[in-house]
Design an enzyme around this catalytic site. Sequence first.
Site, PDB file in Angstrom:
ATOM      1  N   GLY A   1       0.839  -1.200   0.000  1.00 44.03           N
ATOM      2  CA  GLY A   1       0.000   0.000   0.000  1.00 44.03           C
ATOM      3  C   GLY A   1       0.874   1.250   0.000  1.00 44.03           C
ATOM      4  O   GLY A   1       0.670   2.177  -0.794  1.00 44.03           O
ATOM      5  N   HIS A   2       1.885   1.263   0.886  1.00 42.16           N
ATOM      6  CA  HIS A   2       2.810   2.409   0.923  1.00 42.16           C
ATOM      7  C   HIS A   2       3.589   2.509  -0.396  1.00 42.16           C
ATOM      8  O   HIS A   2       3.809   3.606  -0.916  1.00 42.16           O
ATOM      9  CB  HIS A   2       3.824   2.248   2.064  1.00 42.16           C
ATOM     10  CG  HIS A   2       3.226   2.162   3.433  1.00 42.16           C
ATOM     11  ND1 HIS A   2       3.192   1.001   4.163  1.00 42.16           N
ATOM     12  CD2 HIS A   2       2.642   3.110   4.212  1.00 42.16           C
ATOM     13  CE1 HIS A   2       2.624   1.232   5.342  1.00 42.16           C
ATOM     14  NE2 HIS A   2       2.266   2.502   5.390  1.00 42.16           N
TER      15      HIS A   2
ATOM     16  N   LYS B   1      -7.437   4.459   1.684  1.00 41.58           N
ATOM     17  CA  LYS B   1      -7.743   3.491   2.756  1.00 41.58           C
ATOM     18  C   LYS B   1      -8.134   4.237   4.033  1.00 41.58           C
ATOM     19  O   LYS B   1      -9.025   3.821   4.759  1.00 41.58           O
ATOM     20  CB  LYS B   1      -6.506   2.627   2.991  1.00 41.58           C
ATOM     21  CG  LYS B   1      -6.400   2.036   4.358  1.00 41.58           C
ATOM     22  CD  LYS B   1      -6.411   0.561   4.304  1.00 41.58           C
ATOM     23  CE  LYS B   1      -6.495  -0.122   5.638  1.00 41.58           C
ATOM     24  NZ  LYS B   1      -5.899   0.539   6.746  1.00 41.58           N
TER      25      LYS B   1
ATOM     26  N   SER C   1      -0.439  -2.815   7.834  1.00 41.14           N
ATOM     27  CA  SER C   1       0.642  -3.430   8.620  1.00 41.14           C
ATOM     28  C   SER C   1       0.051  -4.349   9.698  1.00 41.14           C
ATOM     29  O   SER C   1       0.701  -5.265  10.172  1.00 41.14           O
ATOM     30  CB  SER C   1       1.526  -2.354   9.243  1.00 41.14           C
ATOM     31  OG  SER C   1       0.737  -1.340   9.783  1.00 41.14           O
TER      32      SER C   1
HETATM   33  P1  AMP Z   1       0.569   4.732   7.779  1.00 46.36           P
HETATM   34  O1  AMP Z   1       2.010   4.320   7.695  1.00 46.36           O
HETATM   35  O2  AMP Z   1      -0.338   3.660   8.217  1.00 46.36           O
HETATM   36  O3  AMP Z   1       0.393   6.045   8.501  1.00 46.36           O
HETATM   37  O4  AMP Z   1       0.130   5.028   6.287  1.00 46.36           O
HETATM   38  C1  AMP Z   1       0.868   5.923   5.476  1.00 46.36           C
HETATM   39  C2  AMP Z   1       0.061   6.196   4.239  1.00 46.36           C
HETATM   40  O5  AMP Z   1      -0.160   4.972   3.537  1.00 46.36           O
HETATM   41  C3  AMP Z   1      -1.335   6.773   4.538  1.00 46.36           C
HETATM   42  O6  AMP Z   1      -1.598   7.812   3.600  1.00 46.36           O
HETATM   43  C4  AMP Z   1      -2.243   5.592   4.336  1.00 46.36           C
HETATM   44  O7  AMP Z   1      -3.550   5.952   3.959  1.00 46.36           O
HETATM   45  C5  AMP Z   1      -1.527   4.871   3.205  1.00 46.36           C
HETATM   46  N1  AMP Z   1      -1.941   3.460   3.130  1.00 46.36           N
HETATM   47  C6  AMP Z   1      -1.985   2.553   4.142  1.00 46.36           C
HETATM   48  N2  AMP Z   1      -2.468   1.368   3.685  1.00 46.36           N
HETATM   49  C7  AMP Z   1      -2.739   1.546   2.380  1.00 46.36           C
HETATM   50  C8  AMP Z   1      -3.263   0.697   1.348  1.00 46.36           C
HETATM   51  N3  AMP Z   1      -3.611  -0.557   1.593  1.00 46.36           N
HETATM   52  N4  AMP Z   1      -3.401   1.214   0.101  1.00 46.36           N
HETATM   53  C9  AMP Z   1      -3.057   2.505  -0.154  1.00 46.36           C
HETATM   54  N5  AMP Z   1      -2.552   3.354   0.770  1.00 46.36           N
HETATM   55  C10 AMP Z   1      -2.395   2.884   2.013  1.00 46.36           C
END
Ligand code: AMP
Length: 279
Positions: A35-36, A149, A186
Amino acid sequence: MKVLKTTKELTIFLSKESEDNVIAFVPTMGALHDGHISLIKNAKSSSDLVVCSIFVNPTQFNNSTDLEKYPRTIERDIEILEQENCDILYLPEVSDLYSENEKSKHFDFNGLDNFMEGAGRKGHFDGVATIVEKLFRIVNPDKAFFGEKDLQQLQIIRHITKQLNLEIEIIGVPTKREISGLAMSSRNKRLSETNLQKANLINETLHFIKENSSRYSPEELKQLSIHKFNNQSELKLEYLEIVSLENLHPITEFKERGNNAACIAASISGVRLIDNIIF
Ligand code: AMP
């Protein structure tokens, strides 16, 4: 890839680069997954220089065990970012971004935080907005990439960017999913095979709502969907809302195509999952 650990280093580096380059920013909390990576790829394809940050932001956690338990896989994250040809990794310490005992700033989100994550996780979005504002002011990118997401987060960030008069284009990237349809997260790593399968009910229900939106009202679909969750016991529904994409308030009638969203939070064996569909 340059790994810069302090705001000072990053500011000095970017002051030389920002004039002739389109700078794209991807803020994350690490434990990177596909996703990231999808955000990084999108950022790469529309900029000259990609800055990714990894910072587990303490002010957005309501609960200190959650913060302590947050997965940290920095060596692997660096490998992944290098493979993706990310240009800069900004890896600050808490003390670099917050002074001692500093709390979140309070924001006016114009009601975007009234429901869903905002209702259940008090102060969460003030914490998110506080760190995003700090990071935006340090990196000063042309564009910033966020995942659909976290739909409520994305809409809130669009709102504060305007409110703070920051000239940053906010780009939402579609949710990356497992082959089963489960949104990548994650937290999925903490689920057994059986629970991963059970968690698919979230995505199935979201599709059920989208596909039946011309037959039933939002309230009828909400009740039918809640019933699906009540028919099993493992996956515990925290909320299911059918909302207007514009203000994230529950709707009684569907808006025009593309302006509706169904959002779910549910947990299984203590792992909290969120997902949504826009239609
Ligand atoms: P986080 O590390 O969880 O704060 O996420 C960092 C970025 O990755 C945020 O903009 C989330 O929305 C994005 N993100 C997390 N999971 C996904 C996913 N499955 N698909 C697309 N973007 C994602």
